[in-house]
Design a protein around this motif. Structure first.
Motif, PDB file in Angstrom:
ATOM      1  N   ASN A 299      -1.551  -4.963   5.665  1.00 19.08           N
ATOM      2  CA  ASN A 299      -0.624  -5.081   4.583  1.00 19.08           C
ATOM      3  C   ASN A 299       0.328  -6.399   4.759  1.00 19.08           C
ATOM      4  O   ASN A 299       1.051  -6.421   5.531  1.00 19.08           O
ATOM      5  N   PRO A 300       0.105  -7.449   4.100  1.00 16.60           N
ATOM      6  CA  PRO A 300       0.534  -8.815   4.326  1.00 16.60           C
ATOM      7  C   PRO A 300       1.955  -8.664   3.857  1.00 16.60           C
ATOM      8  O   PRO A 300       2.780  -9.469   4.487  1.00 16.60           O
ATOM      9  N   ASP A 301       2.397  -7.804   2.807  1.00 14.16           N
ATOM     10  CA  ASP A 301       3.960  -7.594   2.683  1.00 14.16           C
ATOM     11  C   ASP A 301       4.727  -7.415   3.683  1.00 14.16           C
ATOM     12  O   ASP A 301       5.900  -7.752   3.803  1.00 14.16           O
TER      13      ASP A 301
ATOM     14  N   GLN B 270      11.837   5.404  -7.225  1.00 15.23           N
ATOM     15  CA  GLN B 270      10.749   4.645  -7.933  1.00 15.23           C
ATOM     16  C   GLN B 270      10.401   3.262  -7.498  1.00 15.23           C
ATOM     17  O   GLN B 270       9.433   2.854  -7.864  1.00 15.23           O
ATOM     18  N   LYS B 271      11.492   2.680  -6.690  1.00 21.10           N
ATOM     19  CA  LYS B 271      11.261   1.500  -6.382  1.00 21.10           C
ATOM     20  C   LYS B 271      11.677   1.084  -4.798  1.00 21.10           C
ATOM     21  O   LYS B 271      11.383   0.069  -4.546  1.00 21.10           O
ATOM     22  N   ASP B 272      11.509   2.184  -4.152  1.00 20.80           N
ATOM     23  CA  ASP B 272      11.871   1.962  -2.745  1.00 20.80           C
ATOM     24  C   ASP B 272      11.231   0.999  -1.864  1.00 20.80           C
ATOM     25  O   ASP B 272       9.797   1.356  -1.997  1.00 20.80           O
TER      26      ASP B 272
ATOM     27  N   ARG C  38       1.644   4.348   2.786  1.00 20.68           N
ATOM     28  CA  ARG C  38       1.748   3.050   1.884  1.00 20.68           C
ATOM     29  C   ARG C  38       3.098   3.540   1.002  1.00 20.68           C
ATOM     30  O   ARG C  38       3.548   4.636   1.230  1.00 20.68           O
ATOM     31  N   SER C  39       3.488   2.435   0.425  1.00 20.77           N
ATOM     32  CA  SER C  39       4.582   2.498  -0.180  1.00 20.77           C
ATOM     33  C   SER C  39       4.503   3.508  -1.569  1.00 20.77           C
ATOM     34  O   SER C  39       3.601   3.498  -1.999  1.00 20.77           O
TER      35      SER C  39
ATOM     36  N   CYS D 162       4.553   4.719   8.489  1.00 16.02           N
ATOM     37  CA  CYS D 162       5.996   4.675   8.765  1.00 16.02           C
ATOM     38  C   CYS D 162       6.597   6.032   8.673  1.00 16.02           C
ATOM     39  O   CYS D 162       6.388   6.829   7.951  1.00 16.02           O
ATOM     40  N   LEU D 163       7.376   6.027   9.738  1.00 17.17           N
ATOM     41  CA  LEU D 163       8.341   7.579  10.014  1.00 17.17           C
ATOM     42  C   LEU D 163       9.501   7.455   9.591  1.00 17.17           C
ATOM     43  O   LEU D 163      10.486   6.606   9.754  1.00 17.17           O
TER      44      LEU D 163
END
Length: 415
Positions: free
Chosen positions: A124-126, A182-184, A361-362, A398-399
């Motif tokens: 994940n490059p972001d 929705q944008k977190d 994933r986000s 991610c935790l």
């Protein structure tokens, strides 16, 4: 203080998280640097702090195939965004600096991403960009310009940085989910350093997207109705429409077989070739012709496994095929967002309270963690409450404990 700044502070008070202080603000004469991307979120960030006497804007160019470029006008990917940032800065009467971090992005984000893809992983490059460039190289640059720990960095991410009201961690900044689910974007910030959190302010994380656009209109920003950016620049603006074709420019062709494996006999059947195991990721639909006249092969097929050693890609039939779903994931190189080591007791307590969740994933629905099996201090396996589709090696796990980001690590395997 502007009207939108006063309203922002009032909203922060109304939305205060139990056990945490309200979002703190800089003192009047502090140095404040606002990362300006040319979008509406960063534009509103700049507007919220425009009345401070020592506020500065900074615009980063992080990608370019020709790393000798020094001005945004030479790269169409950045030209419009830079002009938008300049226009917002002029409207708000604040200075904005252009900085070029292409080489740093290439060395610390893009090149490692290519290496991961070549090994069959899904990076994940972001996350790498936030870790090494936006909250890495940029802060190094600002340390030289303003002095270490002598400025605040304001960015337009949908996340929050808060401190506890009391207890041993009351002075420690915690990365929290953004208010607007929705944008977190807290997932994308899960690898930043703890010291960088001390100097960061993420005001947009306390707002909803409609509120951000409303504030932008209120102060007459031309970016108020500008569409949100989608993905990263080198994908959107490459000459090819598909990411796989883009990767072909940088990764060598290593032909391998696309196969199915009979679940009863274990027999392998070859159905075609692929240009490299980097060309597909776990869970991705694969465009390959199988005999549709045979009921065993009718329908769409999806990637379920990738083998770097044999260069084989295994496919299964159906988007909801059971082989695509796993409920145990092994995580390595876990980085905790705290000055203290990862506490087994804290995780076990969160599991018992059913407040420990993971995301790979986000913006996915968080998954409850039911147990942790430790391998060493930064490597462990998680048992999940439910099976999840397409957890791919290389993705970040991610935790979270409630709203707080504990940290993240790389998925090594899922089963």
């Amino acid at each position: 203080m502007s009207k939108i700044t006063s309203r922002f502070l009032e909203l922060c008070k109304q939305r205060r998280l139990p056990g945490y202080h309200v979002q703190s603000m800089p003192s009047k004469f502090d140095n404040i640097v606002v990362g300006m991307s040319g979008g509406v979120d960063s534009s509103v960030c700049a507007a919220l702090f425009a009345a401070y006497p020592n506020v500065h804007g900074v615009y980063m160019q992080n990608w370019g195939k020709d790393q000798s470029l020094t001005r945004p006008e030479e790269d169409p990917c950045y030209e419009k965004e830079w002009k938008d940032a300049e226009k917002v800065a002029k409207h708000l009467n604040i200075p904005v600096e252009f900085v070029n971090f292409e080489k740093d992005y290439w060395l610390n984000v893009f090149a490692p991403m290519l290496e991961q893809y070549s090994m069959g992983y899904t990076p994940n490059p972001d996350i790498g960009c936030n870790q090494f460039v936006k909250f890495g190289k940029l802060m190094d640059h600002l340390d030289v310009k303003f002095g270490k720990n002598n400025y605040w960095l304001v960015m337009g991410h949908y996340a929050r940085i808060l401190r506890r009201d009391s207890g041993p961690e009351r002075s420690e900044p915690h990365l929290m989910r953004g208010l607007y689910q929705q944008k977190d974007q807290s997932y994308y910030l899960s690898q930043v350093s703890v010291p960088s959190l001390n100097q960061m302010i993420l005001p947009i994380g306390h707002l909803t997207k409609p509120e951000v656009r409303e504030m932008a209109k209120e102060v007459d920003l031309h970016t108020a109705t500008k569409p949100d950016s989608q993905g990263i620049c080198f994908v959107n603006n490459s000459q090819h429409g598909k990411f796989k074709n883009f990767l072909k420019e940088y990764l060598p062709m290593e032909l391998g077989n696309i196969i199915t494996i009979d679940e009863l006999t274990g027999k392998k059947t070859v159905w075609g070739k692929h240009p490299g195991i980097w060309s597909y990721t776990i869970g991705q639909k694969i465009g390959i012709s199988l005999p549709q006249g045979d009921p065993r092969y009718q329908g769409a097929w999806y990637v379920s496994e990738k083998n770097k050693r044999t260069r084989e890609i295994v496919i299964v039939r159906g988007k909801d095929n059971n082989n695509l779903f796993k409920d145990v994931v092994t995580v390595k190189h876990f980085k905790i967002l705290s000055k203290n080591p990862l506490s087994k007791e804290e995780l076990n307590e969160a599991i018992n309270k059913e407040t420990l969740h993971m995301q790979f994933r986000s913006l996915q629905t968080p998954v409850k963690v039911t147990s942790v099996e430790w391998i060493n201090s930064n490597e462990f396996s998680l048992k999940l409450e439910r099976k999840e589709r397409a957890m791919a090696p290389g993705q970040y796990c991610c935790l979270y404990v409630n709203e707080r980001v504990i940290g993240s690590g790389i998925i090594d395997c899922a089963r």
